[in-house]
Write a protein that holds these residues in place. Structure first.
Motif, PDB file in Angstrom:
ATOM      1  N   UNK A 180       2.931   5.224  -1.107  1.00  0.00           N
ATOM      2  CA  UNK A 180       2.766   4.662  -2.436  1.00  0.00           C
ATOM      3  C   UNK A 180       2.472   3.176  -2.423  1.00  0.00           C
ATOM      4  N   UNK A 181       2.180   2.673  -3.613  1.00  0.00           N
ATOM      5  CA  UNK A 181       1.922   1.245  -3.762  1.00  0.00           C
ATOM      6  C   UNK A 181       2.458   0.786  -5.108  1.00  0.00           C
ATOM      7  N   UNK A 182       2.959  -0.433  -5.118  1.00  0.00           N
ATOM      8  CA  UNK A 182       3.502  -1.064  -6.311  1.00  0.00           C
ATOM      9  C   UNK A 182       2.626  -2.253  -6.656  1.00  0.00           C
TER      10      UNK A 182
ATOM     11  N   UNK B  62       4.369   7.520  -6.603  1.00  0.00           N
ATOM     12  CA  UNK B  62       3.195   7.162  -5.808  1.00  0.00           C
ATOM     13  C   UNK B  62       2.606   5.824  -6.235  1.00  0.00           C
ATOM     14  N   UNK B  63       2.696   5.523  -7.516  1.00  0.00           N
ATOM     15  CA  UNK B  63       2.175   4.286  -8.079  1.00  0.00           C
ATOM     16  C   UNK B  63       3.230   3.725  -9.026  1.00  0.00           C
ATOM     17  N   UNK B  64       3.549   2.443  -8.836  1.00  0.00           N
ATOM     18  CA  UNK B  64       4.496   1.756  -9.714  1.00  0.00           C
ATOM     19  C   UNK B  64       3.791   0.532 -10.271  1.00  0.00           C
TER      20      UNK B  64
ATOM     21  N   UNK C  42       2.547  10.504  -9.228  1.00  0.00           N
ATOM     22  CA  UNK C  42       3.752  10.253 -10.025  1.00  0.00           C
ATOM     23  C   UNK C  42       3.767   8.756 -10.296  1.00  0.00           C
ATOM     24  N   UNK C  43       3.720   8.381 -11.571  1.00  0.00           N
ATOM     25  CA  UNK C  43       3.533   6.988 -11.994  1.00  0.00           C
ATOM     26  C   UNK C  43       4.813   6.464 -12.628  1.00  0.00           C
ATOM     27  N   UNK C  44       5.244   5.283 -12.209  1.00  0.00           N
ATOM     28  CA  UNK C  44       6.388   4.608 -12.809  1.00  0.00           C
ATOM     29  C   UNK C  44       5.897   3.326 -13.459  1.00  0.00           C
TER      30      UNK C  44
ATOM     31  N   UNK D 247       3.601  -2.511  -0.497  1.00  0.00           N
ATOM     32  CA  UNK D 247       3.753  -1.213   0.155  1.00  0.00           C
ATOM     33  C   UNK D 247       5.092  -1.200   0.874  1.00  0.00           C
ATOM     34  N   UNK D 248       5.594  -0.010   1.133  1.00  0.00           N
ATOM     35  CA  UNK D 248       6.845   0.110   1.876  1.00  0.00           C
ATOM     36  C   UNK D 248       6.548   0.190   3.362  1.00  0.00           C
ATOM     37  N   UNK D 249       7.281  -0.589   4.137  1.00  0.00           N
ATOM     38  CA  UNK D 249       7.141  -0.571   5.588  1.00  0.00           C
ATOM     39  C   UNK D 249       8.264   0.205   6.243  1.00  0.00           C
TER      40      UNK D 249
END
Length: 181
Positions: free
Chosen positions: A142-144, A112-114, A42-44, A178-180
């Motif tokens: 996910x990763x931004x 999942x990807x921003x 899922x891409x933002x 990344x979210x911690x």
């Protein structure tokens, strides 16, 4: 003006540098870094510009794409580009307006990807990263990626978002978070 993406597909862009498309070298590098994670993701796409990054994600198998862009002229081009590359089993949605305000409407969704590519000289970096964190928009694994001028000091952390690495490609830098949580 036009540009080419994955699979030698031609996309439209607005004339001039109003939307400043991500350079091909940077697009390729980001997709190489994220290789193996795009199919089904899922891409933002924030500050979508021409929509090239999300179009490339669709070409590489993303299951859904959501974009936010302020310019109505750019939105017209983005819709055309995404319609051209999307397969029947892929979905896309484009929201027009202020990116920080529109992020609120995505609360309850996770991506999942921003990819975030604002005007380099604007003041959107911290407010957008804060909104993504506050609305819990980044999926746990996910990763931004935030595109910026290499001379700009990007925050090490905002809320639960922690900068993992930074890559520089000439006049363009990309910071990965990344979210911690």
């Amino acid at each position: 003006m036009s540009l080419r993406i994955y699979g030698n597909r031609l996309l439209k862009t607005l004339p001039g540098q109003a939307t400043r498309p991500t350079p091909a070298r940077v697009r390729e590098a980001v997709f190489n870094i994220w290789q193996g994670t795009i199919v089904g993701c899922r891409w933002l796409d924030l500050c979508s510009g021409s929509g090239a990054m999300a179009a490339e994600a669709l070409c590489r198998g993303a299951s859904s794409v959501v974009g936010i862009e302020q310019s109505s002229r750019a939105c017209t081009v983005i819709r055309q580009n995404w319609q051209q590359v999307a397969k029947p089993d892929q979905t896309f949605q484009l929201l027009q307006g202020d990116v920080v305000q529109r992020l609120l409407t995505l609360k309850g969704q996770q991506f999942d990807r921003i990819y975030f590519d604002p005007p380099y000289d604007g003041n959107l970096y911290e407010p957008v990263l804060q909104a993504i964190d506050q609305h819990d928009l980044l999926a746990p694994a996910g990763e931004l990626a935030a595109e910026h001028n290499p001379s700009r000091a990007m925050p090490e952390a905002i809320g639960t978002l922690v900068r993992d690495r930074q890559k520089v490609y000439g006049n363009t830098a990309v910071s990965f978070y990344r979210s911690q949580a």
